[in-house]
Design a protein around this motif. Structure first.
Motif, PDB file in Angstrom:
ATOM      1  N   ARG A 297       0.838  -1.220   0.000  1.00  0.00           N
ATOM      2  CA  ARG A 297       0.000   0.000   0.000  1.00  0.00           C
ATOM      3  C   ARG A 297       0.866   1.261   0.000  1.00  0.00           C
ATOM      4  O   ARG A 297       0.477   2.282  -0.553  1.00  0.00           O
TER       5      ARG A 297
ATOM      6  N   LEU B  41       2.748   5.713  -5.906  1.00  0.00           N
ATOM      7  CA  LEU B  41       2.278   5.764  -7.303  1.00  0.00           C
ATOM      8  C   LEU B  41       1.118   6.739  -7.450  1.00  0.00           C
ATOM      9  O   LEU B  41       1.026   7.473  -8.433  1.00  0.00           O
ATOM     10  N   GLU B  42       0.251   6.733  -6.440  1.00  0.00           N
ATOM     11  CA  GLU B  42      -0.903   7.642  -6.462  1.00  0.00           C
ATOM     12  C   GLU B  42      -0.417   9.094  -6.467  1.00  0.00           C
ATOM     13  O   GLU B  42      -0.903   9.920  -7.233  1.00  0.00           O
TER      14      GLU B  42
ATOM     15  N   SER C  51       1.651   1.775  -3.434  1.00  0.00           N
ATOM     16  CA  SER C  51       0.443   2.291  -4.109  1.00  0.00           C
ATOM     17  C   SER C  51       0.253   3.777  -3.828  1.00  0.00           C
ATOM     18  O   SER C  51      -0.143   4.540  -4.714  1.00  0.00           O
ATOM     19  N   LEU C  52       0.546   4.197  -2.594  1.00  0.00           N
ATOM     20  CA  LEU C  52       0.412   5.612  -2.240  1.00  0.00           C
ATOM     21  C   LEU C  52       1.427   6.469  -2.996  1.00  0.00           C
ATOM     22  O   LEU C  52       1.115   7.580  -3.435  1.00  0.00           O
TER      23      LEU C  52
ATOM     24  N   HIS D 104       1.220   9.868  -9.981  1.00  0.00           N
ATOM     25  CA  HIS D 104       0.250  10.024 -11.073  1.00  0.00           C
ATOM     26  C   HIS D 104      -0.610  11.272 -10.899  1.00  0.00           C
ATOM     27  O   HIS D 104      -0.982  11.912 -11.871  1.00  0.00           O
ATOM     28  N   ARG D 105      -0.903  11.607  -9.654  1.00  0.00           N
ATOM     29  CA  ARG D 105      -1.731  12.790  -9.390  1.00  0.00           C
ATOM     30  C   ARG D 105      -0.978  14.065  -9.789  1.00  0.00           C
ATOM     31  O   ARG D 105      -1.555  14.991 -10.340  1.00  0.00           O
TER      32      ARG D 105
ATOM     33  N   LYS E 213       2.304  15.800 -14.045  1.00  0.00           N
ATOM     34  CA  LYS E 213       2.607  16.937 -14.930  1.00  0.00           C
ATOM     35  C   LYS E 213       3.485  17.959 -14.217  1.00  0.00           C
ATOM     36  O   LYS E 213       4.498  18.409 -14.756  1.00  0.00           O
TER      37      LYS E 213
END
Lengths: 261, 280
Positions: free
Chosen positions: A15, A21-22, A18-19, A25-26, A29
């Motif tokens: 997790r 990666l989150e 996952s955090l 991705h958020r 940019k």
């Protein structure tokens, strides 16, 4: 304590990944644009330093200042905004209700700001350095393993760790203008550190000179390693570790108690 | 399933929104949570989701206190708030990133729900309208297969066909293990979907009954002219004259007009309290 143990029991490194990666991705940019801007800034700065640096020594100091300055500035901004989704409406409901433990959130922040960022920054620095070689083939790459002003490189690493710890806490503690407010808090933090160091000094040499030395260190003190010996003394290192651990615990508590109001 | 015991909570120290408030939401039910603006519906949902901590009392979901707010508490719960913010990415990326946090998430179900709402998974979230974003979030929430699904004004921003689709999807997703709590002002949108009705007003539980019990106890009667005061529990003007709520003497379950019922409960609290007393 019961809450902490239940968080440990249900801890999952998967997790944490996952955090991370989150987060990536958020803010993908923004992160990519910032990386390009940083590369260009470092490239131009290195070119200017070589072109206008009077001596190799001066050039070394400029490179050092660039590295430490950029690390401090970028690391502080990155860290203070890491948990911004928990602070800003209306995204905070989705962010805070994401199934994970506070300790996993904190660990993801620690990995991003204290491991991933220094690595990414170093790569960008090296890339910008190599980009200057066609212009100045004799340019010497100065990296973290040098210490032109004699602070001691263990303390430099401490700063690289201390900055994110402080600003992660600031990002959670202050609702508005967290960066500015954390800077002010860091001045207080530095004051406490200086006071502790001064106290250690006073034990070693109970005269007024020790305080004066700390406030206005002579250049010779840097040269002969006196400053480095203070910052690398076991007491100072232990104290820094204790302080950073306390700040991480405070951040954990703030994450745990965060509410949407 | 969701147990709220002696809850006290206020946004300010002076004014308590809830004082010693208790309620139990059981599994296998679709709850409609109704109340006027500022009555504390969204606050109650946030408390259940562990986003706000009670000043005193507690909220327990499947034996875990909301104050724990750890993975074990959160992974069986999903809240779809009225106001939300979705990240700048495609729907497919959103699922790839957020689905791993939910053990029982079904990508197939999500694809089906999106198809029902006529949305392509390749669309970018920030380019969607509010209503379409909401459809994505509703699809995601339903596909998580969490045990407690909290929906705050789920039909706001949805077009008429989508409201029907949502009703169908919720009805199909409801299982004996799951509990849906839906807060809404658009009572007509969910009229035939609810199993249980909870009406709250600041700190007061005005009604907490199953739809079946309500239908057994009251019926809705049209009046061509204004009825006498003692003839009804409550009445109001309608397009064809008046509509009144009367005690159901036949014990046959009729159709419930949620809007009239809600207005009646707010206006005639004492009468409805008396009628819905446990031994009545």
């Amino acid at each position: 304590m019961k809450s902490f143990s239940s968080q440990i029991q249900s801890f999952s490194f998967h997790r944490v990944i996952s955090l991370i990666l989150e987060y990536y991705h958020r803010d993908k940019k923004t992160l990519l644009i910032s990386a390009i801007a940083l590369y260009l800034f470092l490239f131009c700065s290195l070119l200017l330093f070589k072109r206008y640096g009077e001596s190799d020594k001066e050039n070394d100091i400029l490179q050092y200042a660039l590295q430490v300055g950029c690390i401090y500035l970028i690391s502080s901004i990155l860290s203070v905004h890491y948990f911004c989704t928990l602070r800003l409406k209306p995204g905070n409901i989705s962010a805070l209700s994401l199934p994970c433990n506070a300790i996993e959130r904190l660990l993801s922040a620690v990995i991003v700001t204290m491991i991933a960022f220094p690595v990414a920054y170093s790569l960008i620095y090296v890339a910008s350095y190599f980009s200057t070689l066609p212009f100045f083939s004799s340019y010497t790459l100065r990296f973290y393993n040098f210490d032109p002003i004699g602070i001691g490189w263990i303390s430099i690493i401490g700063t690289f760790i201390g900055t994110p710890v402080l600003f992660l806490w600031g990002g959670l503690f202050f609702k508005r203008s967290p960066w500015i407010k954390t800077i002010l808090a860091s001045i207080l933090y530095s004051g406490i550190n200086t006071a502790i160091t001064a106290a250690v000094f006073y034990v070693i040499d109970p005269t007024w000179d020790s305080f004066k030395f700390l406030l206005v260190p002579k250049e010779a003190a840097y040269q002969n390693g006196e400053i480095a010996s203070i910052f690398n003394s076991p007491f100072y290192i232990v104290w820094s570790i204790v302080l950073l651990t306390c700040m991480l615990l405070a951040s954990y508590h703030l994450l745990k108690e965060k509410e949407v109001k | 399933m969701v147990e709220i015991n002696d809850l006290s909570f206020g946004y300010t120290r002076k004014e308590n929104l809830y004082q010693q408030f208790s309620i139990y939401f059981k599994s296998g039910q679709i709850y409609g949570l109704l109340g006027q603006n500022g009555s504390g519906k969204s606050t109650l949902m946030k408390i259940i989701a562990g986003l706000i901590y009670p000043d005193s009392g507690n909220c327990v979901v499947d034996g875990i206190d909301s104050k724990e707010r750890n993975y074990n508490y959160l992974h069986n719960l999903y809240i779809i708030p009225e106001e939300f913010d979705l990240p700048d990415m495609t729907i497919a990326s959103y699922v790839r990133i957020y689905a791993p946090f939910y053990d029982a998430f079904s990508k197939d179900q999500f694809a089906t729900y999106l198809k029902e709402f006529d949305i392509s998974p390749e669309e970018k979230l920030h380019k969607l309208s509010y209503g379409n974003k909401k459809k994505v979030l509703l699809s995601f929430g339903l596909a998580t297969n969490v045990r407690v699904l909290l929906l705050d004004e789920p039909t706001n921003g949805l077009d008429i066909p989508s409201k029907k689709t949502l009703r169908q999807l919720i009805a199909a997703a409801a299982t004996p293990e799951r509990c849906f709590i839906i807060s809404t002002h658009q009572v007509h949108d969910l009229e035939n979907l609810l199993d249980h009705l909870v009406v709250i007003s600041k700190n007061k539980l005005l009604l907490n009954e199953s739809i079946s019990t309500i239908a057994q106890k009251i019926s809705f009667v049209p009046f061509s002219s204004r009825p006498a005061e003692n003839e009804t529990l409550y009445y109001e003007k309608s397009f064809t004259g008046h509509i009144g709520i009367v005690a159901n003497k036949s014990n046959e379950e009729g159709k419930i007009n949620l809007e009239v019922l809600f207005n009646g409960i707010i206006a005639q609290q004492a009468k409805f309290n008396q009628l819905f007393k446990p031994n009545n």
